[in-house]
Design a protein around this motif. Structure first.
Motif, mmCIF file in Angstrom:
data_model
loop_
_atom_site.group_PDB
_atom_site.id
_atom_site.type_symbol
_atom_site.label_atom_id
_atom_site.label_comp_id
_atom_site.label_asym_id
_atom_site.label_seq_id
_atom_site.Cartn_x
_atom_site.Cartn_y
_atom_site.Cartn_z
ATOM 1 N N GLY A 87 131.744 -43.424 -6.996
ATOM 2 C CA GLY A 87 133.050 -44.062 -7.159
ATOM 3 C C GLY A 87 133.339 -44.396 -8.613
ATOM 4 N N VAL A 147 134.933 -47.731 -1.150
ATOM 5 C CA VAL A 147 134.597 -47.218 -2.484
ATOM 6 C C VAL A 147 135.828 -46.582 -3.126
ATOM 7 N N ILE A 148 136.593 -45.841 -2.353
ATOM 8 C CA ILE A 148 137.834 -45.255 -2.872
ATOM 9 C C ILE A 148 138.756 -46.339 -3.383
ATOM 10 N N GLN A 189 136.261 -42.550 -10.753
ATOM 11 C CA GLN A 189 137.325 -43.394 -11.293
ATOM 12 C C GLN A 189 137.836 -42.833 -12.618
ATOM 13 N N ALA A 215 137.694 -47.630 -6.670
ATOM 14 C CA ALA A 215 137.946 -46.683 -7.751
ATOM 15 C C ALA A 215 139.425 -46.611 -8.120
ATOM 16 N N SER A 234 136.904 -37.043 -2.786
ATOM 17 C CA SER A 234 136.432 -38.339 -2.314
ATOM 18 C C SER A 234 134.955 -38.508 -2.657
ATOM 19 N N PRO A 235 134.501 -39.724 -2.935
ATOM 20 C CA PRO A 235 133.055 -39.919 -3.118
ATOM 21 C C PRO A 235 132.272 -39.564 -1.865
#
Length: 392
Positions: A189, A239-240, A193, A243, A165-166
């Motif tokens: 992110g 953010v996830i 990606q 991405a 995860s970011p």
């Protein structure tokens, strides 16, 4: 993403024991010593083939490469992304700080063997973060595919690979470059990606490892209000989702946990507090700890996790921090409780609470016992399948 249509499928959370020689190489490199990269890659390739074969023998349906080509579940990004340098040491977990006797015992245990620390001398973001070359992740995907081809005709029903995860990178590899945390998260992110899309593009399920969505409450946010932590979790999920814009939801599952360490865990945030943020992730499944003795009762919270069409829960029914081999009856009972809370056994997979070696050399379970635990999980899943009315 496969559902347990005819029997409860088995999987795990990602990292599997690394051979001692491979761990030593990773530990030397992390300490700044020169390491021959060709030797490191050769050892990683051999270890990947080993863990693929052993997972199949243990009865794992949805397996992976054991993260053998990485020194740790998130620290490896320093070799694939620009912008990281320096080093700092993270603060102690709130629960560990409360028990100095335990902390001293734990530190002594870790210092007695080669390992890669995810707490001490961790890199920082000191420049622009971007992915250096998609070929870096593609090489790992290709190596996993080659290992699967060698294992044919036996193999997995489905294969997955992990990526961090970011949020865990932002929390552990602190920001010394960007004006705001949000800017740092956004850069992470965009870089991640590349990995996310490469993994799915190679035909694998993507598992996003996001311990930050629970663990950071008693680490980075231990002195701040719960609302501040929940705001962090919500921003990470946003953010996830950004991405994952080009990836079908059913090709992704998300793992959240309270930290893969043996400790009191009596400062952990409750599952019901974090589920609203986690449930916003645009994924097809969640991988959640249920065997953890501090959180086993929270299977009841799964009644409040909204599952849309096709979404599943991977229930951790094996503890990756103890050398006890769970009895298949215990595994079956845990799965039955989870299925009751979820409301549909076809939406439940059997898994582990976390990885067995999330940072090289930090695992607490002997390798031969790891395979015994996974085999016991497979047997327990067969028992639960029959009792829950699946063909089993």
């Amino acid at each position: 993403m496969r559902r347990s249509e005819h029997r409860i499928l088995t999987t795990h959370t990602g990292s599997l024991p690394r051979p001692a020689a491979l761990t030593a190489l990773y530990a030397r490199r992390a300490a700044g010593e020169p390491v021959e990269e060709a030797a490191l890659e050769a050892a990683g390739r051999a270890a990947t083939r080993h863990v693929v074969r052993r997972q199949i023998e243990a009865g794992i349906d949805v397996g992976n490469n054991g993260e053998q080509m990485r020194e740790a579940f998130f620290l490896y990004v320093r070799h694939r992304m620009s912008g990281f340098g320096g080093g700092w040491s993270r603060r102690s977990f709130a629960d560990v700080a409360r028990y100095p006797g335990f902390r001293a015992w734990n530190d002594a245990l870790a210092s007695g063997r080669p390992n890669v620390s995810n707490r001490d001398n961790v890199p920082e973001a000191v420049g622009e973060v971007r992915y250096l070359d998609p070929a870096l992740v593609q090489a790992e995907c290709d190596e996993f595919r080659a290992a699967l081809d060698e294992a044919a005709p036996r193999g997995f029903a489905e294969a997955f690979m992990t990526a961090p995860s970011p949020g865990i990178i932002a929390a552990a590899m602190r920001n010394r470059h960007y004006d705001t945390e949000d800017a740092y998260l956004a850069a992470l992110g965009r870089a991640l990606q590349v990995e996310y899309e490469a993994i799915v593009g190679s035909g694998f399920l993507l598992q996003i490892d996001a311990p930050d969505l629970a663990m950071e409450r008693h680490l980075s946010y231990q002195d701040r209000p719960l609302g501040a932590f929940l705001d962090f979790a919500e921003r990470v999920v946003e953010v996830i989702n950004a991405a994952l814009a080009n990836i079908p939801r059913e090709r992704v599952r998300l793992h959240a946990c309270w930290g893969n360490y043996e400790g009191p865990h009596d400062c952990d945030v409750a599952m019901h507090e974090i589920l609203p943020a986690i449930s916003r992730a645009r994924v097809g499944g969640w991988v959640l700890p249920i065997a953890n003795p501090r959180h086993a009762h929270e299977h009841r919270c799964l009644k409040d996790l909204p599952l849309d069409q096709g979404q599943v829960v991977v229930a951790g029914v094996i503890d990756p921090l103890t050398n006890f081999v769970e009895h298949p009856e215990v595994v079956a009972e845990r799965l039955q409780l989870v299925a009751q809370s979820v409301g549909d056994p076809r939406r439940v997979l059997a898994g582990t609470d976390c990885g067995f070696d999330t940072s090289a050399g930090r695992g607490r379970v002997a390798e031969d016992i790891v395979w015994a635990k996974l085999a016991a999980m497979a047997e327990g899943a067969r028992l639960a399948s029959r009792r829950l009315g699946l063909a089993g």
